[in-house]
Motif scaffolding. Structure first.
Motif, PDB file in Angstrom:
ATOM      1  N   GLU A  23       0.801  -1.226   0.000  1.00  0.00           N
ATOM      2  CA  GLU A  23       0.000   0.000   0.000  1.00  0.00           C
ATOM      3  C   GLU A  23       0.837   1.282   0.000  1.00  0.00           C
ATOM      4  N   VAL A  24       1.957   1.261  -0.761  1.00  0.00           N
ATOM      5  CA  VAL A  24       2.715   2.503  -0.954  1.00  0.00           C
ATOM      6  C   VAL A  24       2.057   3.239  -2.133  1.00  0.00           C
ATOM      7  N   SER A  25       2.299   4.542  -2.218  1.00  0.00           N
ATOM      8  CA  SER A  25       1.738   5.301  -3.351  1.00  0.00           C
ATOM      9  C   SER A  25       2.765   6.317  -3.849  1.00  0.00           C
ATOM     10  N   ASP A  26       2.414   7.010  -4.934  1.00  0.00           N
ATOM     11  CA  ASP A  26       3.258   8.079  -5.503  1.00  0.00           C
ATOM     12  C   ASP A  26       4.695   7.627  -5.766  1.00  0.00           C
ATOM     13  N   VAL A  27       4.884   6.429  -6.268  1.00  0.00           N
ATOM     14  CA  VAL A  27       6.244   5.931  -6.521  1.00  0.00           C
ATOM     15  C   VAL A  27       6.848   6.709  -7.696  1.00  0.00           C
ATOM     16  N   THR A  28       8.023   7.339  -7.466  1.00  0.00           N
ATOM     17  CA  THR A  28       8.739   7.984  -8.582  1.00  0.00           C
ATOM     18  C   THR A  28      10.204   7.564  -8.563  1.00  0.00           C
ATOM     19  N   LEU A  29      10.745   7.374  -9.771  1.00  0.00           N
ATOM     20  CA  LEU A  29      12.121   6.907  -9.907  1.00  0.00           C
ATOM     21  C   LEU A  29      12.995   8.088 -10.291  1.00  0.00           C
ATOM     22  N   GLU A  30      14.152   8.226  -9.628  1.00  0.00           N
ATOM     23  CA  GLU A  30      15.020   9.380  -9.901  1.00  0.00           C
ATOM     24  C   GLU A  30      16.448   8.941 -10.190  1.00  0.00           C
ATOM     25  N   ASP A  31      17.132   9.737 -11.033  1.00  0.00           N
ATOM     26  CA  ASP A  31      18.564   9.548 -11.326  1.00  0.00           C
ATOM     27  C   ASP A  31      18.916   8.128 -11.766  1.00  0.00           C
ATOM     28  N   VAL A  32      18.083   7.541 -12.612  1.00  0.00           N
ATOM     29  CA  VAL A  32      18.355   6.160 -13.023  1.00  0.00           C
ATOM     30  C   VAL A  32      19.589   6.068 -13.934  1.00  0.00           C
ATOM     31  N   ASP A  33      20.027   7.205 -14.480  1.00  0.00           N
ATOM     32  CA  ASP A  33      21.232   7.166 -15.329  1.00  0.00           C
ATOM     33  C   ASP A  33      22.523   7.249 -14.502  1.00  0.00           C
ATOM     34  N   SER A  34      22.386   7.482 -13.201  1.00  0.00           N
ATOM     35  CA  SER A  34      23.574   7.551 -12.337  1.00  0.00           C
ATOM     36  C   SER A  34      23.768   6.208 -11.625  1.00  0.00           C
ATOM     37  N   ASP A  35      24.904   6.079 -10.888  1.00  0.00           N
ATOM     38  CA  ASP A  35      25.140   4.834 -10.143  1.00  0.00           C
ATOM     39  C   ASP A  35      24.430   4.829  -8.798  1.00  0.00           C
ATOM     40  N   SER A  36      23.756   5.926  -8.475  1.00  0.00           N
ATOM     41  CA  SER A  36      23.020   5.954  -7.196  1.00  0.00           C
ATOM     42  C   SER A  36      21.624   6.539  -7.407  1.00  0.00           C
TER      43      SER A  36
ATOM     44  N   GLY B 213       1.076   7.229   5.058  1.00  0.00           N
ATOM     45  CA  GLY B 213       0.999   8.558   4.458  1.00  0.00           C
ATOM     46  C   GLY B 213       2.276   9.381   4.622  1.00  0.00           C
ATOM     47  N   VAL B 214       3.368   8.729   5.035  1.00  0.00           N
ATOM     48  CA  VAL B 214       4.628   9.450   5.254  1.00  0.00           C
ATOM     49  C   VAL B 214       5.501   9.366   3.985  1.00  0.00           C
ATOM     50  N   ALA B 215       6.028  10.523   3.557  1.00  0.00           N
ATOM     51  CA  ALA B 215       6.895  10.554   2.376  1.00  0.00           C
ATOM     52  C   ALA B 215       8.237   9.891   2.710  1.00  0.00           C
ATOM     53  N   GLN B 216       8.711   9.010   1.811  1.00  0.00           N
ATOM     54  CA  GLN B 216       9.959   8.268   2.060  1.00  0.00           C
ATOM     55  C   GLN B 216      10.882   8.375   0.853  1.00  0.00           C
TER      56      GLN B 216
ATOM     57  N   ASP C  91       6.783  -3.826 -12.118  1.00  0.00           N
ATOM     58  CA  ASP C  91       5.484  -3.279 -11.698  1.00  0.00           C
ATOM     59  C   ASP C  91       4.391  -3.498 -12.741  1.00  0.00           C
ATOM     60  N   GLY C  92       4.545  -4.532 -13.566  1.00  0.00           N
ATOM     61  CA  GLY C  92       3.453  -4.939 -14.446  1.00  0.00           C
ATOM     62  C   GLY C  92       3.202  -3.971 -15.594  1.00  0.00           C
ATOM     63  N   PHE C  93       2.158  -4.286 -16.356  1.00  0.00           N
ATOM     64  CA  PHE C  93       1.894  -3.539 -17.593  1.00  0.00           C
ATOM     65  C   PHE C  93       1.536  -2.079 -17.335  1.00  0.00           C
ATOM     66  N   HIS C  94       0.864  -1.793 -16.211  1.00  0.00           N
ATOM     67  CA  HIS C  94       0.403  -0.422 -15.945  1.00  0.00           C
ATOM     68  C   HIS C  94       1.320   0.320 -14.970  1.00  0.00           C
ATOM     69  N   GLY C  95       2.549  -0.194 -14.770  1.00  0.00           N
ATOM     70  CA  GLY C  95       3.442   0.396 -13.776  1.00  0.00           C
ATOM     71  C   GLY C  95       4.094   1.693 -14.239  1.00  0.00           C
ATOM     72  N   VAL C  96       4.963   2.239 -13.368  1.00  0.00           N
ATOM     73  CA  VAL C  96       5.616   3.518 -13.651  1.00  0.00           C
ATOM     74  C   VAL C  96       6.997   3.342 -14.281  1.00  0.00           C
ATOM     75  N   SER C  97       7.539   2.126 -14.288  1.00  0.00           N
ATOM     76  CA  SER C  97       8.938   1.943 -14.703  1.00  0.00           C
ATOM     77  C   SER C  97       9.150   2.013 -16.211  1.00  0.00           C
ATOM     78  N   ARG C  98       8.280   1.323 -16.971  1.00  0.00           N
ATOM     79  CA  ARG C  98       8.492   1.297 -18.421  1.00  0.00           C
ATOM     80  C   ARG C  98       8.543   2.692 -19.042  1.00  0.00           C
ATOM     81  N   PRO C  99       7.623   3.615 -18.663  1.00  0.00           N
ATOM     82  CA  PRO C  99       7.709   4.962 -19.254  1.00  0.00           C
ATOM     83  C   PRO C  99       9.050   5.653 -18.994  1.00  0.00           C
ATOM     84  N   VAL C 100       9.676   5.357 -17.851  1.00  0.00           N
ATOM     85  CA  VAL C 100      10.976   5.992 -17.543  1.00  0.00           C
ATOM     86  C   VAL C 100      12.042   5.459 -18.511  1.00  0.00           C
ATOM     87  N   VAL C 101      12.006   4.158 -18.813  1.00  0.00           N
ATOM     88  CA  VAL C 101      12.956   3.581 -19.770  1.00  0.00           C
ATOM     89  C   VAL C 101      12.695   4.155 -21.159  1.00  0.00           C
TER      90      VAL C 101
END
Ligand code: RFL
Ligand code: PHB
Length: 388
Positions: free
Chosen positions: A122-135, A145-148, A159-169
């Motif tokens: 039950e996490v939400s608002d998953v965003t991926l950052e700096d994937v072109d770096s080593d960190s 409801g706490v931002a992490q 994260d499946g067909f409707h996930g957030v990862s493929r658009p980043v690639v």
């Protein structure tokens, strides 16, 4: 928070990846946007290839599978008047197992929560950052409801067909291919003993039907329907009558019982390339979808993470990039093989109403039922080719 591999999505791909990494001493955190109850209740695939069974067994997840799963030594191919068995051990020396994806997922979640790596539901608002770096890092909101922020070395997009990862690639360049089919599957789960020892794939002028199962007392059956059909228009009686028609064979009948689940599934093929951008790697339905006629979706997800786990262990423990650099190409080679096989099974078995198509399909079915070479080609693909 910090981990070596941030895994987005707790489907079979993400959970198994986490497990395979843990067995090699690589830590991970799995982030899932749904609840545990929801994830464990999703009814999906049912057939495990030999390779999938071996991988789960080697990862210490085979106990219940071997106790409750059903080993199948073939399938029946049917067209009106004829039901022909393909004997897999005879044709290619392998078998498959009937064990629901729901059960695979429950076993994986139980192992994970029993001292395995962290798994956050039950996490939400998953965003991926700096994937072109080593960190790279993943930002998300936890169940309270706490931002992490999760700092990591690698992100796995499972994260499946409707996930957030493929658009980043794809945002960094790449290609996708898609085919939608002009039919859908109406699937039911029924408390009825299967009337068959092996799955039946049936061609019929009124449409394809598949007789599958989940246990000695539970049947899983599918009917080809128009994608515009509404499930409300299909009473249980109408479904059973259609199944009787399409599976008709003298001296044999479908076993009826209470229907416990009923839904209509769209059919599509989809491939996204590459399966990597920098330190972000895609696996499973996040990168590809196959129509279910070849029973490949779940098995492809397992094959992807088998390759990915080895590549990530090499990167993170030996600091060698050779396997991550070839991951996308090696995974896609298998993806295209399974995409072809799934398209082939789909095209051979679903009727379009066109008489020319019907003759080609019946000719192909007769060929498979009469030529050992043609049958072996199907058996090798269905039971799963080796993972390179
Ligand atoms: P999954 O199982 O879709 O898991 C992805 C997980 O990621 C979560 N998620 C996120 N988590 C965090 N943040 C986000 N932003 C997120 N977005 C999504 C999702 O909640 C989910 O838990 O993908 P994975 O692990 O790659 O596994 C692949 C298999 O599930 C799939 O290939 C098969 O189930 C396909 N499939 C079938 N295959 C068969 O061989 N036979 C079948 O009968 C069959 N039926 C089906 C299916 C797939 C279906 N879907 C996806 C619509 C029936 C359905 C309904
Ligand atoms: C299933 O049991 O759900 C199943 C089996 C074989 C397929 C697709 C689905 O090809």
């Amino acid at each position: 928070m910090r981990t070596q591999v941030a895994i987005i999505g707790a489907g079979p791909a993400g959970l198994l990846l986490s497990r395979l990494l843990a067995l090699q001493g690589v830590d991970s955190v799995v982030l899932e946007n749904r609840s545990r109850v929801y994830v464990e209740a999703r009814i999906r695939a049912g057939i495990l290839e030999q390779h999938t069974v071996d991988t789960l067994t080697d990862a210490g997840l085979g106990d219940r599978l071997h106790r409750e799963g059903l080993e199948h030594r073939g399938i029946y191919l049917q067209h009106p008047g004829t039901r022909h068995k393909l004997d897999f051990p005879e044709l290619c020396g392998r078998t498959v197992w009937v064990y629901g994806q729901t059960e695979v997922t429950k076993d994986l979640i139980e192992a994970q929560l029993d001292g395995g790596p962290p798994l956050l539901f039950e996490v939400s608002d998953v965003t991926l950052e700096d994937v072109d770096s080593d960190s790279p890092r993943v930002r998300f909101t936890d169940a309270d409801g706490v931002a992490q922020v999760l700092e990591c070395d690698v992100i796995a997009g499972t994260d499946g067909f409707h996930g957030v990862s493929r658009p980043v690639v794809q945002a960094a360049g790449g290609r996708t291919w898609e085919r939608t089919y002009p039919y859908a599957w109406l699937g039911i789960l029924a408390d009825a003993a299967p009337a068959t020892d092996e799955l039946i794939y049936a061609w019929h002028p009124e449409g394809f039907a598949l007789y599958s199962m989940r246990s000695p007392t539970v049947s899983r059956l599918y009917l080809q329907v128009d994608p515009a059909e509404k499930i409300e228009d299909w009473s249980d009686d109408r479904i059973w009558d259609a199944l009787d028609t399409r599976f008709a064979l003298e001296g044999w009948s479908v076993n009826r019982g209470p229907v416990t689940d009923k839904s209509i599934l769209p059919m599509r093929s989809f491939v996204s390339s590459p399966m990597r951008r920098g330190r972000l790697f895609l696996a499973g339905d996040a990168a590809h979808i196959v129509p279910p006629t070849g029973a490949k979706g779940l098995n492809l997800a397992v094959a992807d993470v088998t390759l990915l786990a080895r590549a990530l262990v090499r990167l993170l423990t030996e600091k060698r990039t050779d396997l991550v650099d070839t991951y996308s190409d090696r995974a896609l080679a298998r993806v295209w093989r399974c995409t072809h096989f799934s398209w082939f099974m789909t095209s051979m078995l679903h009727t379009s109403g066109d008489d020319f198509d019907a003759h080609l399909q019946l000719s192909q079915l007769r060929r498979i039922c009469s030529s050992e070479a043609a049958a072996r080609e199907l058996a090798e693909n269905y039971t799963g080719l080796p993972v390179g």
